[in-house]
Design a protein around this motif. Structure first.
Motif, mmCIF file in Angstrom:
data_model
loop_
_atom_site.group_PDB
_atom_site.id
_atom_site.type_symbol
_atom_site.label_atom_id
_atom_site.label_comp_id
_atom_site.label_asym_id
_atom_site.label_seq_id
_atom_site.Cartn_x
_atom_site.Cartn_y
_atom_site.Cartn_z
ATOM 1 N N LYS A 1 4.007 -36.466 -25.463
ATOM 2 C CA LYS A 1 3.489 -34.951 -25.513
ATOM 3 C C LYS A 1 3.755 -34.208 -24.552
ATOM 4 O O LYS A 1 4.170 -32.859 -24.518
ATOM 5 C CB LYS A 1 1.880 -35.023 -25.528
ATOM 6 N N VAL A 2 4.080 -34.770 -23.208
ATOM 7 C CA VAL A 2 4.480 -34.084 -22.217
ATOM 8 C C VAL A 2 5.928 -33.576 -22.360
ATOM 9 O O VAL A 2 6.231 -32.353 -22.315
ATOM 10 C CB VAL A 2 4.469 -35.071 -20.751
ATOM 11 N N ARG A 3 6.713 -34.066 -23.033
ATOM 12 C CA ARG A 3 8.083 -33.800 -23.446
ATOM 13 C C ARG A 3 8.056 -32.648 -24.400
ATOM 14 O O ARG A 3 8.713 -31.600 -23.904
ATOM 15 C CB ARG A 3 8.810 -34.962 -24.196
ATOM 16 N N ALA A 4 7.008 -32.804 -25.322
ATOM 17 C CA ALA A 4 6.743 -31.638 -26.091
ATOM 18 C C ALA A 4 6.572 -30.451 -25.475
ATOM 19 O O ALA A 4 7.172 -29.365 -25.862
ATOM 20 C CB ALA A 4 5.926 -31.867 -27.261
ATOM 21 N N GLN B 1 8.940 -28.758 -23.533
ATOM 22 C CA GLN B 1 9.986 -28.075 -24.364
ATOM 23 C C GLN B 1 9.620 -26.635 -24.839
ATOM 24 O O GLN B 1 10.257 -25.609 -24.763
ATOM 25 C CB GLN B 1 10.381 -28.831 -25.582
ATOM 26 N N MET B 2 7.963 -26.745 -24.894
ATOM 27 C CA MET B 2 7.416 -25.370 -25.524
ATOM 28 C C MET B 2 7.153 -24.332 -24.291
ATOM 29 O O MET B 2 6.627 -23.438 -24.432
ATOM 30 C CB MET B 2 6.248 -25.983 -26.040
ATOM 31 N N LYS B 3 7.296 -25.224 -22.938
ATOM 32 C CA LYS B 3 7.140 -24.346 -21.772
ATOM 33 C C LYS B 3 5.388 -23.923 -21.558
ATOM 34 O O LYS B 3 5.035 -22.836 -21.256
ATOM 35 C CB LYS B 3 7.899 -23.047 -21.636
ATOM 36 N N SER B 4 4.748 -24.883 -22.109
ATOM 37 C CA SER B 4 3.302 -24.602 -22.193
ATOM 38 C C SER B 4 2.611 -25.372 -20.679
ATOM 39 O O SER B 4 2.471 -26.545 -21.085
ATOM 40 C CB SER B 4 2.687 -25.148 -23.284
ATOM 41 N N SER B 5 2.776 -24.837 -19.686
ATOM 42 C CA SER B 5 2.475 -25.357 -18.561
ATOM 43 C C SER B 5 1.184 -25.959 -18.541
ATOM 44 O O SER B 5 0.840 -26.978 -17.708
ATOM 45 C CB SER B 5 2.746 -24.577 -17.383
ATOM 46 N N LYS B 6 0.072 -25.371 -18.858
ATOM 47 C CA LYS B 6 -1.332 -25.852 -18.949
ATOM 48 C C LYS B 6 -1.357 -27.232 -19.686
ATOM 49 O O LYS B 6 -1.837 -28.160 -18.946
ATOM 50 C CB LYS B 6 -2.481 -24.842 -19.409
ATOM 51 N N ALA B 7 -1.063 -26.875 -20.953
ATOM 52 C CA ALA B 7 -1.313 -28.454 -21.699
ATOM 53 C C ALA B 7 -0.508 -29.355 -21.284
ATOM 54 O O ALA B 7 -0.610 -30.707 -20.992
ATOM 55 C CB ALA B 7 -0.606 -28.111 -23.156
ATOM 56 N N CYS B 8 0.660 -29.117 -20.650
ATOM 57 C CA CYS B 8 1.450 -30.191 -19.919
ATOM 58 C C CYS B 8 0.778 -30.777 -18.819
ATOM 59 O O CYS B 8 0.804 -31.988 -18.559
ATOM 60 C CB CYS B 8 2.858 -29.355 -19.473
ATOM 61 N N LYS B 9 0.186 -29.859 -18.083
ATOM 62 C CA LYS B 9 -0.249 -30.406 -16.966
ATOM 63 C C LYS B 9 -1.409 -31.451 -17.173
ATOM 64 O O LYS B 9 -1.525 -32.391 -16.599
ATOM 65 C CB LYS B 9 -1.146 -29.306 -16.044
ATOM 66 N N ARG B 10 -2.338 -31.014 -18.271
ATOM 67 C CA ARG B 10 -3.281 -32.169 -18.572
ATOM 68 C C ARG B 10 -2.634 -33.349 -19.325
ATOM 69 O O ARG B 10 -3.064 -34.419 -18.749
ATOM 70 C CB ARG B 10 -4.022 -31.338 -19.863
ATOM 71 N N GLU B 11 -1.752 -33.316 -19.778
ATOM 72 C CA GLU B 11 -1.022 -34.545 -20.330
ATOM 73 C C GLU B 11 -0.329 -35.299 -19.346
ATOM 74 O O GLU B 11 -0.335 -36.481 -19.274
ATOM 75 C CB GLU B 11 0.168 -34.262 -21.387
ATOM 76 N N ILE B 12 0.025 -34.570 -18.321
ATOM 77 C CA ILE B 12 0.759 -35.510 -17.206
ATOM 78 C C ILE B 12 -0.268 -36.159 -16.491
ATOM 79 O O ILE B 12 0.023 -37.214 -16.184
ATOM 80 C CB ILE B 12 1.320 -34.293 -16.263
ATOM 81 N N LEU C 1 14.571 -34.474 -29.393
ATOM 82 C CA LEU C 1 16.072 -34.666 -29.273
ATOM 83 C C LEU C 1 16.604 -33.468 -29.928
ATOM 84 O O LEU C 1 17.515 -33.021 -29.518
ATOM 85 C CB LEU C 1 16.733 -35.798 -29.727
ATOM 86 N N THR C 2 15.950 -32.970 -30.922
ATOM 87 C CA THR C 2 16.479 -31.786 -31.738
ATOM 88 C C THR C 2 15.832 -30.587 -31.364
ATOM 89 O O THR C 2 15.919 -29.565 -31.987
ATOM 90 C CB THR C 2 16.685 -31.843 -33.113
ATOM 91 N N PHE C 3 14.851 -30.391 -30.276
ATOM 92 C CA PHE C 3 14.189 -29.324 -29.771
ATOM 93 C C PHE C 3 13.190 -28.674 -30.779
ATOM 94 O O PHE C 3 13.444 -27.521 -30.968
ATOM 95 C CB PHE C 3 15.100 -28.273 -29.145
ATOM 96 N N GLN C 4 12.538 -29.739 -31.459
ATOM 97 C CA GLN C 4 11.422 -29.058 -32.467
ATOM 98 C C GLN C 4 10.432 -29.537 -31.886
ATOM 99 O O GLN C 4 9.414 -30.305 -32.570
ATOM 100 C CB GLN C 4 11.835 -29.293 -33.899
ATOM 101 N N PRO C 5 9.756 -28.890 -30.835
ATOM 102 C CA PRO C 5 8.451 -29.471 -30.188
ATOM 103 C C PRO C 5 7.134 -29.412 -30.963
ATOM 104 O O PRO C 5 6.367 -30.313 -31.129
ATOM 105 C CB PRO C 5 8.361 -28.989 -28.891
ATOM 106 N N GLU C 6 7.183 -28.387 -31.902
ATOM 107 C CA GLU C 6 5.937 -27.748 -32.643
ATOM 108 C C GLU C 6 5.776 -29.164 -33.694
ATOM 109 O O GLU C 6 4.661 -29.917 -33.991
ATOM 110 C CB GLU C 6 6.303 -26.742 -33.168
ATOM 111 N N LYS C 7 6.880 -29.362 -34.451
ATOM 112 C CA LYS C 7 7.045 -30.462 -35.362
ATOM 113 C C LYS C 7 6.522 -31.960 -34.589
ATOM 114 O O LYS C 7 5.911 -32.482 -35.070
ATOM 115 C CB LYS C 7 8.283 -30.654 -36.070
ATOM 116 N N ALA C 8 7.044 -32.138 -33.603
ATOM 117 C CA ALA C 8 6.855 -33.276 -32.762
ATOM 118 C C ALA C 8 5.254 -33.450 -32.632
ATOM 119 O O ALA C 8 4.653 -34.406 -32.591
ATOM 120 C CB ALA C 8 7.506 -33.464 -31.451
ATOM 121 N N LEU C 9 4.806 -32.346 -32.060
ATOM 122 C CA LEU C 9 3.461 -32.259 -31.691
ATOM 123 C C LEU C 9 2.387 -32.744 -32.784
ATOM 124 O O LEU C 9 1.549 -33.279 -32.713
ATOM 125 C CB LEU C 9 2.989 -31.038 -31.159
ATOM 126 N N HIS C 10 2.749 -32.215 -33.971
ATOM 127 C CA HIS C 10 2.108 -32.234 -34.995
ATOM 128 C C HIS C 10 1.782 -33.882 -35.415
ATOM 129 O O HIS C 10 0.956 -34.317 -35.841
ATOM 130 C CB HIS C 10 2.569 -31.529 -36.409
#
Lengths: 715, 457
Positions: A219-222, A225-236, A160-169
């Motif tokens: 993870k998809v949300r994170a 937010q990080m605009k990492s389309s590859k990782a996003c695709k996998r998670e989707i 919610l506070t746009f800290q996707p790196e922390k969320a991923l950790h």
């Protein structure tokens, strides 16, 4: 929940020896109170707790659980009251044990957790994060279920506070936790009752499965937010799999929305619309139950997609629809006065109101459609909530700039615009006088007698907005450090980090350009020069802004009476590219083009401002001519003027250039010719009366619409 | 900068055609009656504008009044300090003949007649008093053919040039923005002062009158384009958050034992525990593996515990092995003063970590971490590790044999204390025996737990 309760109860039974602090009776009472609570029998639980309180008053937790039960009994509508109760309890705990050395706080973890939950639903995210991070330090001592709850809460808050790196950790931590949980389950703990052990196992498995799918969604949300389309695709993919696995039901709204979001970001707009449409929003339980108004989100997302497609009018239409839906939801939940006191509506519904997000979207859309004042209204309301968003402040400044630029709205409506050249005509016949418009008067706008801090769409307010925006952007040095780090990191996280950085860098460029422009308009030449020079030193500067940086710097230098320096900035060779867009996108997109044909959305086509390099150079030449004029080098000025005029469509020649022609004629003593130029509102070939041949030859650039938009519309 | 309509009409009455029959002196009195010092510059600006527009101020005598007033307003100051001195210099400057006809520029002042020039040059010098007794009309009709024509204004020009050099180039490049554009079709059908006054009013009064604006080369300043960014709009995703207020399950459950255990712990930091207390503590720890986090053992307090109750310390450290803070505990441990107890604790920890490390690699890394963090203990730790190298199976069998060893009867508290201080050998012995004592819990249970928890790391 049931499982844990059972195991604890068993533990209590195994424990034969009564400990000194608590009697068996008390323990039993506590257990039955808990049982009643989990079964939803609030009154019974309350009775047990009250009985327990008569036996012992020492434990504040009895009182807290009582407050919790009462909260649930009210249908979770007494959030404000619970908050107060918890706060006073926390104060009690802290005064009694002043020298808390960390580990003691484990004892009070539930109190803290509950407080964090309330902060979360009251949108006090930073407070909630503060507590959540404290709890996270003691994650090991917690039982798994609770540890999971803490992690999930924190992940949600980070997103919610746009800290996707922390969320991923944290999500990797959660992965481990759930693996641990399933392992235990697989080995079959000894103390599960044989009678309903099977039931419990199934229940547990479902719980673990649910947690897994939730982790994937987060993870998809994170990654989005990080605009990492590859990782996003996998998670989707895994989201869709788990969503399909759990039940043979159609995909849930959250997963479909997420996938649509992903396709939207990739520029596959039609696919995104299709996905949105396939989610069955009519069957969604209303906002009172889930705390979310899916209909409103649906309209909003449609608005986003149409905005990206350049169909701004449709965009506005959908955003307005979303706002209506939101208002409707709010009305359902009760009037605003209730929401303010945080009572009367269920806690989860406190987050249902998306008014400010919608207003933000609406504002941006209005700004792009050329209605800066309406946009300003929307964004001003939004900024009261999102005052930490630098881009929002930038947008507000853009509204002010666009509102004060003048003429553009009439121009776009096709009205005859005499902007610039003649302000008025006074007198008639013998006494007729032409009052030339002073551009600097038009450009310099002071709103006198009003504090600049009052939010009106003025240039002064724009200056304040831009200052806020600059202050809110992450520091420069930090940023550079971060790039170094990220390049050392693994390629994946490196590329994703640079995404957010890039957008920060781009925002910085835009903010500096606007700041310089606003300072010029306000007559703060030194500040304007400062900003322009900073702008020109940015590494991720787009060609368009580089051009503007030179123009602004030159104008500021002229006003500071440093004409030679200004002339150095006005070298037309300084402009080689006027694209506005960001190039890194294309690279990102290109990397995964191979595995799936991406809709040719035209998203990548860079926008240009001004319309072409030629027109940018012409503008520079006009300004160069003005600079020469100031040095009384009229011949040079005239050369610049004719050269620039030959590069441009005669209808596009800006008023400043025509006035420069008038000025040169007047300096030359040629009043009649000057008057002629004014009356025809175009530059006349001065000495030679013929039309210069290369004027015709040059390809005439029509006023360029952003090509991407037209492309889409043709489809 | 602007004049109010009332002020303007006052001014216009002073310079009107009718006023030309008054003497300069009386005009001056009138003027000072209407205008204070503060208004002078504004009035002067209007007068200059009128001088620039010959159609608005057609008669010579009116121009004389205007020139006179411009001079009169600042007569007490040196001439070069008069803000309108440039006007005088320009009018007196003999323009090269021939060009004069062409260069009737709107921005510049039209040339003046000979009597006007004479009058002006008189003003530049010390004017004779009786000059002001005359009326403007008289002056305008003067025959000046035989009077000295030119006056040396080079001093004034120099002063003006000096002053202008201080101005920025940009402000020197301006024209007034009022441009004469007489309609060639309409003939000048006589001067109508009321029409002229109307025009003057529209030029001078109101907010931002044309009088104020000026015309100079302007810069094209395109506004910056709207910021472009990718995902600016807020896309809304339903997330179905299920964070909920939770019942505190530690109510009356853990707390009861917790209070007692905490009490024992606080004692354990200060002095050796009685056998009963110790066994109670260890039993509780065994029962609830997470209890160790709740009893207030922070890294800072560890040395006290090691010195007073090394066995308790060992058990607790083993329980804390999965904690993220374990390295802190270790670093405290290796940095405390060396004593038999601390060595014993380190020895035991290393030994048990080795027995686990055969199951899992991660604990091995922990061990190495532990080793590198302790330079002082490295020798003893590694040697003990080497001695404790038997494979996991034999390690566990050894544990079983340890457990079978009969327990040492517990000594009364004071005896134990004496024993402890009596000699290292005795203390070491006691430590060994007590170790066996701790191993009386089923070891396979503990081992499995450790393994499973190592897997998640």
């Amino acid at each position: 929940l049931l499982f844990i309760f059972k195991s604890e109860q068993n533990e209590a039974k195994h424990d034969g020896s009564p400990s000194l602090g608590m009697t068996d009776q008390e323990k039993e009472m506590a257990a039955s109170a808990y049982e009643a609570f989990t079964a939803g029998r609030c009154d019974e639980a309350l009775r047990h707790l009250e009985a327990l309180q008569e036996l012992t008053k020492e434990d504040y937790k009895i009182a807290m659980n009582k407050a919790v039960v009462e909260f649930y009994k009210s249908g979770q509508t007494t959030t404000g009251l619970l908050k107060q109760t918890l706060m006073s309890m926390k104060n009690q705990v802290h005064t009694s044990a002043e020298d808390v050395d960390g580990l003691d706080d484990v004892e009070n973890s539930f109190l803290y957790y509950n407080q964090a939950i309330i902060h979360y639903y009251m949108r006090q995210f930073s407070d909630a994060i503060c507590i959540g991070e404290k709890l996270y330090q003691f994650l090991e001592p917690f039982e798994e279920k609770f540890a999971q709850s803490v992690c999930f809460l924190l992940v949600d808050l980070y997103l919610l506070t746009f800290q996707p790196e922390k969320a991923l950790h944290l999500l990797t931590v959660l992965d481990k936790l759930s693996v641990q949980g399933s392992n235990k389950n697989g080995k079959g703990e000894v103390d599960t009752n044989t009678k309903d052990g099977g039931n419990q196992k199934a229940e547990l498995a479902a719980m673990i499965e649910a947690a897994k799918s939730k982790i994937h969604q987060y993870k998809v949300r994170a990654y989005i937010q990080m605009k990492s389309s590859k990782a996003c695709k996998r998670e989707i993919k895994s989201v869709m799999n788990t969503a399909g696995n759990v039940s043979l039901m159609p995909y849930s709204a959250p997963s479909l929305f997420l996938k649509s979001n992903f396709e939207y970001l990739r520029g596959n707009y039609r696919k995104a619309v299709k996905l949105l449409n396939s989610s069955n929003i009519a069957e969604h339980a209303g906002p009172i139950k889930t705390g979310e108004c899916v209909r409103c989100m649906f309209w909003n997302n449609l608005g986003c997609i149409h905005f990206a497609m350049g169909k701004h009018n449709l965009g506005i239409f959908y955003f307005k629809k979303a706002l209506q839906e939101n208002d409707h939801t709010c009305a359902q939940l009760g009037d605003g006065s209730n929401a303010k006191k945080f009572t009367g509506i269920p806690m989860c519904a406190l987050l249902a109101n998306k008014r400010y997000e919608l207003l933000y979207n609406c504002g941006i859309q209005l700004l792009h459609i050329g209605r800066p004042l309406a946009a300003f209204e929307c964004l001003m309301e939004a900024v009261q909530v999102y005052h930490f968003n630098p881009r929002l402040w930038l947008r507000l400044a853009e509204c002010c700039i666009s509102a004060n630029k003048g003429g553009s709205e009439q121009e776009s409506k096709g009205l005859p615009c005499k902007k610039g050249i003649v302000q008025s005509v006074v007198g008639q016949g013998y006494h007729r006088k032409i009052i030339l418009a002073s551009q600097s008067m038009q450009n310099t706008t002071y709103s006198e007698g009003q504090s600049a801090a009052i939010p009106v769409a003025s240039m002064e307010f724009a200056a304040i907005c831009l200052r806020n925006a600059l202050l809110l952007l992450p520091e420069h040095q930090q940023q550079e450090l971060k790039t170094e780090n990220s390049s050392k990191n693994s390629s994946q996280s490196g590329s994703t980090e640079s995404g957010s950085e890039n957008s920060d860098a781009c925002s910085r460029c835009s903010i500096l350009a606007c700041s310089s422009y606003v300072a010029l308009a306000l007559g703060d030449n030194l500040i304007a020069l400062n900003h322009a020079e900073k702008l020109l030193h940015q590494t991720k500067l787009s060609g368009s802004l580089k051009f503007l940086g030179h123009l602004y710097a030159a104008e500021a230098l002229i006003s500071l009476d440093r004409i030679s320096d200004a002339i150095a900035h006005l070298n037309p060779e300084n402009v080689s590219d006027v694209s506005v867009g960001m190039l890194m996108n294309e690279q990102d997109q290109g990397s995964d083009k191979g595995d799936e044909p991406v809709e040719s959305s035209g998203k990548q086509t860079p926008l240009c401002y001004p319309s072409s390099v030629t027109s940018a150079r012409a503008m520079m030449l006009f300004n160069l001519g003005s600079a020469y004029c100031l040095r009384s080098e009229y011949d040079k000025a005239r050369k610049c003027l004719t050269q620039a005029a030959s590069m441009m469509n005669s209808k596009e020649i800006p008023p400043e250039a025509i006035l420069l022609g008038v000025y040169l004629e007047l300096q030359n003593g040629n009043t009649q010719l000057a008057l002629q130029i004014i009356k025809r509102n175009q530059l006349l070939p001065t000495t030679q009366q013929r039309v210069s041949p290369d004027f015709r030859k040059k390809p005439i650039q029509p006023l360029q619409l952003p090509s991407s938009f037209t492309q889409i519309q043709r489809k | 900068m602007t004049l109010a309509p009332k002020e303007l009409s006052n001014l216009l009455s002073i310079i009107s055609e009718e006023a030309c029959t008054n003497s300069f002196e009386s005009l001056s009195t009138h003027f000072h009656h209407y205008f204070g010092k503060a208004e002078h510059f504004r009035v002067g600006s209007v007068l200059v504008m009128l001088l620039q527009q010959p159609d608005l101020l057609p008669s010579s005598s009116q121009r004389l009044i205007a020139l006179y007033l411009l001079w009169e307003m600042y007569r007490t100051e040196p001439l070069a300090a008069n803000p309108f001195a440039a006007v005088f210099a320009h009018l007196l400057n003999p323009a090269p003949a021939g060009e004069e006809q062409e260069k009737v520029l709107s921005g510049f002042l039209p040339p003046i007649t000979q009597p006007e020039k004479f009058f002006l040059s008189q003003l530049m010098l010390a004017p004779p008093r009786d000059l002001f007794k005359k009326t403007p009309r008289q002056v305008s009709c003067m025959d000046v053919g035989n009077m000295p024509q030119s006056v040396d204004i080079s001093g004034l020009q120099l002063a003006l040039a000096e002053r202008q050099s201080e101005l920025p180039t940009q402000s020197k490049a301006s024209f007034p923005s009022i441009l004469n554009d007489p309609d060639p079709d309409s003939s000048n059908s006589g001067f109508d002062s009321s029409v002229a006054n109307q025009i003057i009013e529209s030029l001078v009064t109101g907010p931002r009158p044309p009088l104020e604006s000026h015309f100079r080369p302007e810069f094209i300043r395109p506004p910056p384009p709207l910021h472009v960014c990718e995902d600016e709009l807020a896309w809304l995703n339903p997330t179905e958050p299920d964070h909920s207020i939770q019942w505190d399950r530690s109510m009356c459950v853990k707390n009861s034992t917790g209070v007692e255990i905490k009490r024992i712990m606080s004692k354990a930091f200060k002095s050796p525990l009685s056998a009963q207390q110790q066994s109670q503590l260890l039993a509780e720890l065994e029962k609830d593996p997470k209890l160790v986090y709740h009893i207030g053992l922070s890294p800072v307090k560890l040395p006290d515990l090691v010195e007073n109750n090394p066995l308790v310390a060992i058990e607790m450290l083993l329980k804390l092995m999965q904690s993220s803070q374990i390295t802190e505990y270790f670093s405290v441990l290796v940095n405390m003063d060396m004593s038999l107890h601390s060595m014993e604790v380190v020895n035991r920890i290393v030994w048990s970590v080795w027995s686990v490390s055969s199951c899992s690699r991660s604990s091995g890394t922990r061990l190495s971490m532990f080793r590198t963090s302790s330079s002082r203990f490295r020798l003893s730790a590694s040697s003990s590790a080497a001695s404790a190298r038997p494979p996991a199976s034999s390690a566990s069998s050894r544990l079983w044999t340890l457990e079978k060893t009969p327990l040492r009867p517990n000594l009364p508290n004071n005896t134990r204390h004496r024993c402890y201080t009596g000699g290292t050998e005795a203390a070491a012995k006691r430590g060994r025996f007590a170790l066996m004592h701790t191993r009386s819990v089923p070891v396979h249970h503990r081992r499995r737990r450790l393994c499973s928890s190592e897997e998640i790391l």
